[in-house]
Design a protein around this motif. Structure first.
Motif, PDB file in Angstrom:
ATOM      1  N   ASP A 179       0.831  -1.209   0.000  1.00 16.14           N
ATOM      2  CA  ASP A 179       0.000   0.000   0.000  1.00 16.14           C
ATOM      3  C   ASP A 179       0.863   1.257   0.000  1.00 16.14           C
ATOM      4  O   ASP A 179       0.516   2.255  -0.624  1.00 16.14           O
ATOM      5  CB  ASP A 179      -0.988   0.006   1.169  1.00 16.14           C
ATOM      6  CG  ASP A 179      -0.311   0.137   2.521  1.00 16.14           C
ATOM      7  OD1 ASP A 179       0.702  -0.541   2.757  1.00 16.14           O
ATOM      8  OD2 ASP A 179      -0.815   0.923   3.348  1.00 16.14           O
ATOM      9  N   LYS A 180       2.023   1.208   0.658  1.00 20.23           N
ATOM     10  CA  LYS A 180       2.914   2.380   0.663  1.00 20.23           C
ATOM     11  C   LYS A 180       3.529   2.583  -0.718  1.00 20.23           C
ATOM     12  O   LYS A 180       3.589   3.708  -1.217  1.00 20.23           O
ATOM     13  CB  LYS A 180       3.996   2.236   1.726  1.00 20.23           C
ATOM     14  CG  LYS A 180       3.437   2.384   3.117  1.00 20.23           C
ATOM     15  CD  LYS A 180       4.505   2.373   4.167  1.00 20.23           C
ATOM     16  CE  LYS A 180       3.827   2.514   5.530  1.00 20.23           C
ATOM     17  NZ  LYS A 180       4.763   2.563   6.606  1.00 20.23           N
ATOM     18  N   ALA A 181       3.993   1.502  -1.333  1.00 19.75           N
ATOM     19  CA  ALA A 181       4.546   1.608  -2.680  1.00 19.75           C
ATOM     20  C   ALA A 181       3.472   2.110  -3.642  1.00 19.75           C
ATOM     21  O   ALA A 181       3.733   2.961  -4.497  1.00 19.75           O
ATOM     22  CB  ALA A 181       5.093   0.264  -3.137  1.00 19.75           C
ATOM     23  N   ASP A 182       2.262   1.611  -3.492  1.00 22.00           N
ATOM     24  CA  ASP A 182       1.157   2.023  -4.357  1.00 22.00           C
ATOM     25  C   ASP A 182       0.844   3.509  -4.179  1.00 22.00           C
ATOM     26  O   ASP A 182       0.595   4.222  -5.154  1.00 22.00           O
ATOM     27  CB  ASP A 182      -0.084   1.173  -4.061  1.00 22.00           C
ATOM     28  CG  ASP A 182      -1.200   1.425  -5.053  1.00 22.00           C
ATOM     29  OD1 ASP A 182      -0.945   1.329  -6.269  1.00 22.00           O
ATOM     30  OD2 ASP A 182      -2.328   1.723  -4.610  1.00 22.00           O
ATOM     31  N   ARG A 183       0.897   4.010  -2.945  1.00 23.09           N
ATOM     32  CA  ARG A 183       0.629   5.436  -2.699  1.00 23.09           C
ATOM     33  C   ARG A 183       1.694   6.311  -3.356  1.00 23.09           C
ATOM     34  O   ARG A 183       1.391   7.384  -3.884  1.00 23.09           O
ATOM     35  CB  ARG A 183       0.538   5.708  -1.202  1.00 23.09           C
ATOM     36  CG  ARG A 183      -0.722   5.103  -0.596  1.00 23.09           C
ATOM     37  CD  ARG A 183      -1.066   5.621   0.779  1.00 23.09           C
ATOM     38  NE  ARG A 183       0.025   5.862   1.682  1.00 23.09           N
ATOM     39  CZ  ARG A 183       0.148   5.296   2.879  1.00 23.09           C
ATOM     40  NH1 ARG A 183      -0.733   4.412   3.298  1.00 23.09           N
ATOM     41  NH2 ARG A 183       1.156   5.603   3.657  1.00 23.09           N
ATOM     42  N   ILE A 184       2.936   5.843  -3.312  1.00 28.53           N
ATOM     43  CA  ILE A 184       4.026   6.590  -3.954  1.00 28.53           C
ATOM     44  C   ILE A 184       3.800   6.638  -5.460  1.00 28.53           C
ATOM     45  O   ILE A 184       3.896   7.701  -6.083  1.00 28.53           O
ATOM     46  CB  ILE A 184       5.395   5.967  -3.621  1.00 28.53           C
ATOM     47  CG1 ILE A 184       5.683   6.100  -2.124  1.00 28.53           C
ATOM     48  CG2 ILE A 184       6.500   6.613  -4.449  1.00 28.53           C
ATOM     49  CD1 ILE A 184       6.849   5.244  -1.633  1.00 28.53           C
ATOM     50  N   LEU A 185       3.510   5.482  -6.047  1.00 24.14           N
ATOM     51  CA  LEU A 185       3.277   5.420  -7.492  1.00 24.14           C
ATOM     52  C   LEU A 185       2.093   6.292  -7.896  1.00 24.14           C
ATOM     53  O   LEU A 185       2.157   7.033  -8.879  1.00 24.14           O
ATOM     54  CB  LEU A 185       3.053   3.978  -7.932  1.00 24.14           C
ATOM     55  CG  LEU A 185       4.263   3.054  -7.786  1.00 24.14           C
ATOM     56  CD1 LEU A 185       3.868   1.607  -8.029  1.00 24.14           C
ATOM     57  CD2 LEU A 185       5.381   3.463  -8.709  1.00 24.14           C
ATOM     58  N   LYS A 186       1.002   6.227  -7.144  1.00 22.43           N
ATOM     59  CA  LYS A 186      -0.189   7.022  -7.470  1.00 22.43           C
ATOM     60  C   LYS A 186       0.091   8.512  -7.358  1.00 22.43           C
ATOM     61  O   LYS A 186      -0.416   9.299  -8.159  1.00 22.43           O
ATOM     62  CB  LYS A 186      -1.351   6.625  -6.567  1.00 22.43           C
ATOM     63  CG  LYS A 186      -1.993   5.330  -6.979  1.00 22.43           C
ATOM     64  CD  LYS A 186      -3.183   4.987  -6.099  1.00 22.43           C
ATOM     65  CE  LYS A 186      -3.793   3.661  -6.576  1.00 22.43           C
ATOM     66  NZ  LYS A 186      -4.899   3.254  -5.702  1.00 22.43           N
ATOM     67  N   ALA A 187       0.889   8.911  -6.383  1.00 22.76           N
ATOM     68  CA  ALA A 187       1.227  10.332  -6.226  1.00 22.76           C
ATOM     69  C   ALA A 187       1.962  10.864  -7.451  1.00 22.76           C
ATOM     70  O   ALA A 187       1.886  12.054  -7.761  1.00 22.76           O
ATOM     71  CB  ALA A 187       2.060  10.547  -4.961  1.00 22.76           C
ATOM     72  N   LEU A 188       2.635   9.974  -8.169  1.00 25.76           N
ATOM     73  CA  LEU A 188       3.371  10.354  -9.374  1.00 25.76           C
ATOM     74  C   LEU A 188       2.587  10.079 -10.653  1.00 25.76           C
ATOM     75  O   LEU A 188       3.052  10.380 -11.750  1.00 25.76           O
ATOM     76  CB  LEU A 188       4.701   9.591  -9.437  1.00 25.76           C
ATOM     77  CG  LEU A 188       5.728   9.982  -8.396  1.00 25.76           C
ATOM     78  CD1 LEU A 188       6.856   8.960  -8.359  1.00 25.76           C
ATOM     79  CD2 LEU A 188       6.267  11.379  -8.668  1.00 25.76           C
ATOM     80  N   GLY A 189       1.407   9.483 -10.510  1.00 23.60           N
ATOM     81  CA  GLY A 189       0.624   9.128 -11.694  1.00 23.60           C
ATOM     82  C   GLY A 189       1.152   7.887 -12.389  1.00 23.60           C
ATOM     83  O   GLY A 189       0.951   7.702 -13.581  1.00 23.60           O
ATOM     84  N   LEU A 190       1.848   7.027 -11.647  1.00 23.47           N
ATOM     85  CA  LEU A 190       2.401   5.793 -12.195  1.00 23.47           C
ATOM     86  C   LEU A 190       1.595   4.595 -11.736  1.00 23.47           C
ATOM     87  O   LEU A 190       0.903   4.657 -10.727  1.00 23.47           O
ATOM     88  CB  LEU A 190       3.857   5.600 -11.734  1.00 23.47           C
ATOM     89  CG  LEU A 190       4.858   6.685 -12.106  1.00 23.47           C
ATOM     90  CD1 LEU A 190       6.211   6.365 -11.477  1.00 23.47           C
ATOM     91  CD2 LEU A 190       4.993   6.798 -13.607  1.00 23.47           C
ATOM     92  N   ALA A 191       1.723   3.509 -12.468  1.00 25.85           N
ATOM     93  CA  ALA A 191       1.091   2.249 -12.082  1.00 25.85           C
ATOM     94  C   ALA A 191       1.983   1.106 -12.525  1.00 25.85           C
ATOM     95  O   ALA A 191       2.736   1.226 -13.485  1.00 25.85           O
ATOM     96  CB  ALA A 191      -0.278   2.117 -12.733  1.00 25.85           C
TER      97      ALA A 191
END
Length: 107
Positions: A52-64
């Motif tokens: 969930d932390k990695a996902d939050r970082i990716l989402k903050a950058l618009g990455l998936a």
């Protein structure tokens, strides 16, 4: 395989963060994680990081991250290529800091 994936994700995060003009501290604030998590992820050290932390970082950058079967498509970068790209990014960051320092500007 996991090591190469962690390096690839870390490099993508660093490149996206820099392209968006974000510091590690600002990205951490946007993602709701510590700056240390950003540092670890960018360095390819995602061991033990909650998804969930990695996902939050990716989402903050618009990455998936997408996962799919490789059906003979082009192979991803090798570990050596990922390391070379990471070293190039570090060298460029150092050069920018030195240039800013010579001009008397903060990093």
């Amino acid at each position: 395989m996991a090591f190469r994936l962690a390096l690839a994700i870390g490099l993508a995060v660093r490149e996206a963060r820099e392209e968006q003009g974000l510091t590690q501290a600002r990205l951490a604030e946007l993602a709701g994680v510590s700056r240390r998590r950003i540092l670890d992820l960018e360095a390819g050290r995602a061991d033990g990081m909650a998804m969930d932390k990695a996902d939050r970082i990716l989402k903050a950058l618009g990455l998936a991250v997408t996962v799919g079967a490789d059906e003979g498509g082009p192979a991803g970068p090798t570990i050596q290529e990922l390391r070379a790209r990471r070293q190039q990014a570090r060298s460029e960051a150092i050069a920018r800091m030195l240039e800013a320092s010579e001009k008397g500007a903060p990093w």
